[in-house]
Design a protein around this motif. Sequence first.
Motif, PDB file in Angstrom:
ATOM      1  N   GLU A   1       0.832  -1.202   0.000  1.00  0.00           N
ATOM      2  CA  GLU A   1       0.000   0.000   0.000  1.00  0.00           C
ATOM      3  C   GLU A   1       0.865   1.250   0.000  1.00  0.00           C
ATOM      4  OE1 GLU A   1      -2.467  -0.337   3.374  1.00  0.00           O
ATOM      5  OE2 GLU A   1      -3.735  -1.933   2.545  1.00  0.00           O
ATOM      6  N   ARG A   2       1.929   1.235   0.827  1.00  0.00           N
ATOM      7  CA  ARG A   2       2.819   2.395   0.863  1.00  0.00           C
ATOM      8  C   ARG A   2       3.474   2.617  -0.492  1.00  0.00           C
ATOM      9  NH1 ARG A   2       5.497   0.908   4.856  1.00  0.00           N
ATOM     10  NH2 ARG A   2       7.308   0.018   3.805  1.00  0.00           N
ATOM     11  N   LEU A   3       3.900   1.502  -1.100  1.00  0.00           N
ATOM     12  CA  LEU A   3       4.511   1.624  -2.417  1.00  0.00           C
ATOM     13  C   LEU A   3       3.501   2.152  -3.428  1.00  0.00           C
ATOM     14  CD1 LEU A   3       6.979   1.143  -4.201  1.00  0.00           C
ATOM     15  CD2 LEU A   3       6.199  -1.215  -4.554  1.00  0.00           C
ATOM     16  N   THR A   4       2.249   1.628  -3.315  1.00  0.00           N
ATOM     17  CA  THR A   4       1.210   2.120  -4.226  1.00  0.00           C
ATOM     18  C   THR A   4       0.962   3.607  -4.016  1.00  0.00           C
ATOM     19  OG1 THR A   4       0.149  -0.061  -4.204  1.00  0.00           O
ATOM     20  CG2 THR A   4      -1.192   1.812  -4.927  1.00  0.00           C
ATOM     21  N   ARG A   5       0.885   4.016  -2.706  1.00  0.00           N
ATOM     22  CA  ARG A   5       0.684   5.442  -2.424  1.00  0.00           C
ATOM     23  C   ARG A   5       1.851   6.272  -2.938  1.00  0.00           C
ATOM     24  NH1 ARG A   5      -1.173   3.448   2.635  1.00  0.00           N
ATOM     25  NH2 ARG A   5       0.851   3.943   3.555  1.00  0.00           N
ATOM     26  N   GLU A   6       3.073   5.733  -2.739  1.00  0.00           N
ATOM     27  CA  GLU A   6       4.238   6.479  -3.219  1.00  0.00           C
ATOM     28  C   GLU A   6       4.206   6.618  -4.734  1.00  0.00           C
ATOM     29  OE1 GLU A   6       7.624   4.481  -1.723  1.00  0.00           O
ATOM     30  OE2 GLU A   6       7.397   5.204   0.340  1.00  0.00           O
ATOM     31  N   ILE A   7       3.801   5.518  -5.378  1.00  0.00           N
ATOM     32  CA  ILE A   7       3.707   5.591  -6.851  1.00  0.00           C
ATOM     33  C   ILE A   7       2.653   6.622  -7.247  1.00  0.00           C
ATOM     34  CG2 ILE A   7       3.018   4.312  -8.904  1.00  0.00           C
ATOM     35  CD1 ILE A   7       4.249   1.809  -7.612  1.00  0.00           C
ATOM     36  N   GLU A   8       1.484   6.547  -6.561  1.00  0.00           N
ATOM     37  CA  GLU A   8       0.436   7.526  -6.867  1.00  0.00           C
ATOM     38  C   GLU A   8       0.901   8.936  -6.548  1.00  0.00           C
ATOM     39  OE1 GLU A   8      -2.815   6.211  -4.551  1.00  0.00           O
ATOM     40  OE2 GLU A   8      -3.412   4.592  -5.926  1.00  0.00           O
ATOM     41  N   GLU A   9       1.634   9.080  -5.410  1.00  0.00           N
ATOM     42  CA  GLU A   9       2.128  10.402  -5.043  1.00  0.00           C
ATOM     43  C   GLU A   9       3.139  10.895  -6.069  1.00  0.00           C
ATOM     44  OE1 GLU A   9       2.412  13.893  -3.035  1.00  0.00           O
ATOM     45  OE2 GLU A   9       0.998  12.237  -2.697  1.00  0.00           O
ATOM     46  N   HIS A  10       4.008   9.973  -6.520  1.00  0.00           N
ATOM     47  CA  HIS A  10       4.971  10.364  -7.558  1.00  0.00           C
ATOM     48  C   HIS A  10       4.242  10.775  -8.839  1.00  0.00           C
ATOM     49  CE1 HIS A  10       8.408   9.535  -5.202  1.00  0.00           C
ATOM     50  NE2 HIS A  10       8.318   8.202  -5.214  1.00  0.00           N
ATOM     51  N   GLU A  11       3.183  10.006  -9.155  1.00  0.00           N
ATOM     52  CA  GLU A  11       2.424  10.359 -10.360  1.00  0.00           C
ATOM     53  C   GLU A  11       1.754  11.709 -10.191  1.00  0.00           C
ATOM     54  OE1 GLU A  11      -0.214   7.118 -10.844  1.00  0.00           O
ATOM     55  OE2 GLU A  11       1.262   5.802 -11.837  1.00  0.00           O
ATOM     56  N   ARG A  12       1.144  11.934  -8.965  1.00  0.00           N
ATOM     57  CA  ARG A  12       0.538  13.250  -8.721  1.00  0.00           C
ATOM     58  C   ARG A  12       1.592  14.348  -8.767  1.00  0.00           C
ATOM     59  NH1 ARG A  12      -2.598  10.344  -4.884  1.00  0.00           N
ATOM     60  NH2 ARG A  12      -1.144  10.928  -3.225  1.00  0.00           N
ATOM     61  N   THR A  13       2.758  14.037  -8.158  1.00  0.00           N
ATOM     62  CA  THR A  13       3.828  15.039  -8.165  1.00  0.00           C
ATOM     63  C   THR A  13       4.266  15.332  -9.589  1.00  0.00           C
ATOM     64  OG1 THR A  13       4.577  14.263  -6.007  1.00  0.00           O
ATOM     65  CG2 THR A  13       6.128  15.565  -7.305  1.00  0.00           C
ATOM     66  N   ALA A  14       4.355  14.245 -10.388  1.00  0.00           N
ATOM     67  CA  ALA A  14       4.746  14.452 -11.785  1.00  0.00           C
ATOM     68  C   ALA A  14       3.726  15.321 -12.511  1.00  0.00           C
ATOM     69  CB  ALA A  14       4.903  13.101 -12.493  1.00  0.00           C
TER      70      ALA A  14
ATOM     71  N   LYS B   1       1.685  17.423 -11.050  1.00  0.00           N
ATOM     72  CA  LYS B   1       1.797  18.774 -10.502  1.00  0.00           C
ATOM     73  C   LYS B   1       3.001  19.497 -11.094  1.00  0.00           C
ATOM     74  CE  LYS B   1      -0.431  17.848  -6.055  1.00  0.00           C
ATOM     75  NZ  LYS B   1      -0.221  17.789  -4.580  1.00  0.00           N
ATOM     76  N   LEU B   2       4.120  18.754 -11.221  1.00  0.00           N
ATOM     77  CA  LEU B   2       5.312  19.373 -11.799  1.00  0.00           C
ATOM     78  C   LEU B   2       5.058  19.796 -13.240  1.00  0.00           C
ATOM     79  CD1 LEU B   2       8.155  17.093 -10.379  1.00  0.00           C
ATOM     80  CD2 LEU B   2       7.681  19.472  -9.780  1.00  0.00           C
ATOM     81  N   THR B   3       4.333  18.905 -13.951  1.00  0.00           N
ATOM     82  CA  THR B   3       4.021  19.262 -15.342  1.00  0.00           C
ATOM     83  C   THR B   3       3.136  20.512 -15.379  1.00  0.00           C
ATOM     84  OG1 THR B   3       4.140  16.934 -15.997  1.00  0.00           O
ATOM     85  CG2 THR B   3       2.960  18.430 -17.465  1.00  0.00           C
ATOM     86  N   ALA B   4       2.105  20.494 -14.488  1.00  0.00           N
ATOM     87  CA  ALA B   4       1.234  21.673 -14.440  1.00  0.00           C
ATOM     88  C   ALA B   4       2.001  22.902 -13.972  1.00  0.00           C
ATOM     89  CB  ALA B   4       0.049  21.404 -13.513  1.00  0.00           C
ATOM     90  N   ALA B   5       2.882  22.695 -12.959  1.00  0.00           N
ATOM     91  CA  ALA B   5       3.665  23.824 -12.460  1.00  0.00           C
ATOM     92  C   ALA B   5       4.618  24.341 -13.521  1.00  0.00           C
ATOM     93  CB  ALA B   5       4.440  23.404 -11.214  1.00  0.00           C
ATOM     94  N   ARG B   6       5.207  23.393 -14.270  1.00  0.00           N
ATOM     95  CA  ARG B   6       6.107  23.811 -15.343  1.00  0.00           C
ATOM     96  C   ARG B   6       5.354  24.618 -16.396  1.00  0.00           C
ATOM     97  NH1 ARG B   6       7.361  19.165 -16.900  1.00  0.00           N
ATOM     98  NH2 ARG B   6       9.029  18.816 -15.379  1.00  0.00           N
TER      99      ARG B   6
END
Length: 818
Positions: free
Chosen positions: A260-273, A275-280
């Motif tokens: 679950e933590r790995l899944t959340r981290e993957i989802e968080e990384h995807e959200r971060t990605a 967000k980074l794309t949107a922020a960029r």
Amino acid sequence: MDAPGPGDTRHFRQFCDALPEAALLVDAEGRVRHANAGAVRLFGNVCGHSCPLPGPSAQDGGDREWADGGRLYHIRRIRLTAADGSLFFLDWIRDASELAALRGQLARCQRQFSTIVENVMEGVTIAVNGKLAYVNPFMERLTGYDAATLLARPFTTFLHEEDRDGVLTNHKRRLAGQPAPPGQVFRILTRRGEARWVQAVSARIEWEDAPASLSLLSDITPQRQAQLALAELIRDQESRIASRTASLREANRTLETANERLTREIEEHERTARKLTAARKKASQASKAKSIFLANMSHEIRTPLNVILGMADLALRPDSQGQVDHVRALEMIREAGASLRALLGDLLDLSRIEAGRLDLESIPFSPSRVLDAALSGHAVLAARQGLALEGHVASDVPETLVGDPGRLGQVLANLIGNALKFTPAGRIDVFVRRGDGDKEGGCPEPEVVTLLFSVRDTGVGIDPEKRKAIFQSFRQADESITRQYGGTGLGLAICRRLVGLLGGRIRVASRPGEGSEFSFTARFALPQPGQTAPAELGAAPGAGATAGPPLPPLDILLAEDSELSAEMLLTFLVPRGHRITRVVNGRAALDALAMGRFDLVLMDIRMPVMDGLAATRAIRDGRVEGCDPNLPILALTAHGATKDRERILAAGATDYLSKPVNLDKLLAAMARMTTGKGGRASPPAAPAAKAGATPPGGAEDVPFDAGRAEALENLGGDKDLYERLVTVFLRDTPRDLERLRVALVESDTEATVLVAHTLKGNAAVVGASPASARARMLEMAARQGLTDALPGLYDPLAAAFGRALEGFAAKGLKPASS
């Protein structure tokens, strides 16, 4: 069949014939007088003959047996007496062959049953009323007791104490005919004290005309011991299995948690990605908007500057004498200067709003006059463009309301100016009416009025997809608009935020080529009885008055704990002939007033021992002997918010000035207070709104003396005085920083507030704006009790003051001598 003879035997013969078996009626002499059908079949016709039955004499009676031809007969002789006294005998003959056979068989069964019961390898017991009535030999062998002992005592005596109640209860229920389990396992105690496990199967029987319990008992001690050992082994195995299962489950949960933590981290990384794309994307858009804004700003600044410098140069050139209309040149310079002032005003307004430093006034005003002023300011430009510009005020709009007319007029002016810019032909109409939710009978707040303002034009209109962008800072609907119409893109962004502060919302309805309508709501209070709108909008108390005629020398009491602020005021006032007595706290100020006479008190608000507000109240309450309670008091405060002004004036101050003190305003206030021009200032009403509450703190990327120009302006441009104040700043700041650090370590909130307040004021006096902002943030956090946040605010504060100290030292300035 009958035989003749004496006596009446008719009744006896009937009785004989009624018997189902053979029967003979015999007289006293032994002759057969009558034989029934059964006797005839057995003996033939024997009437009149001697009785064919062997046996006792005729006088004998009773029962006897007779065997004949392999058959056994049972004979019962009954003595009878006739009415005349004659004696007769009735021999009742029954075939007892089958009964004899049954008796023999029963005897054999009894012998066999006894053999089985006595030799069976199970116990057999019969219990009646809690005692044993019969036990077989196996029970004697099992218990070690003889039968007499077993039968003499209650059977519970031979049971294990833990099993007695259960066995006895089932026994009683069984005898009472109630449901009871047929099988039961319990323990029997042997003569040697051992416990033997038995399995009993019981049933209810009749024993000697009484209910009894018949039980068959099997010795299952070996099996029971094996079962107990097996159960113990099973429990041990189950415990091991449970432990292993728990370990596996824990490992599984750990794996699931990790998954679950790995899944959340993957989802968080995807959200971060994402967000980074949107922020960029936003950063790219912001960078582009910034570049466009800077280009627009450069154009908007250079254009009026070009007019100012160009017309001034043209008017001063020797070869242009007589060829230039100087009046027109000055008018063009004034218009260009006004344009620059408006541009800088927009920038400052936006900065104040975003920093949370913009307070709204709350004074009586006339909505119709505000509209007239906005229309009048644009009438010339509208006439020059050939546009009709008209205002329409509904009849239900109150003549007087309470609010901020200046900011309302600013919003109207921006919207009207915007309409003029984008309307090449036609008309512009401005409407004012009460909001839909504020009609008569529908207002939830009777003391508040909502007005709806609409600015409608017949201009170029706005594309639907561009409408959201026009209210963003530095943005316009299209880059081509800037090239065609000019502007920086700040006006509508400021309008949106000001409308929010006024308690309303702004909207736009538009179609390309058909014009636009900008509408917004604003909320205002109804005036109190006697409040009327002034003929002209004036400034707030203490703001912007200019110096009047020179003042006569005054005796002034200066209550100021900051060495830097005190030196600035002394340096400015003493050369002008004023006599200054300086104290460092409110208590010392009261002592000085009790000892001497003064024309004026300059009272700092934040001081140790006793602050300026407490000292002012003591003076106004007449608690200082020999001091006039109406003595003019000019409060000096580093807090310029409306709520702070209210608090200061409510304490009894005659007027107030915000720090850093503008010296021209100081002279004007002194003149007004000592020459009777105007009485004590009234505290302004509370602000209707405020844009945020956190001052800007990110000052690391601006010069350490970003406020130097403002500091010099406050000192009347006196550079020598400014440098002397900087030397005092260099001398006192390290000591004050150490005092602040100690106060934080000792969790002394009051000392923290005082030292931070001093640091803030000293930094502001010398123009070290980043350091002053940091000190203000820490002071506000301490005032609000945010003790956990204070350590994190100290390091940035110390760094900002360190840069200020290093920057002043790099300019060759040295600390003043102590």
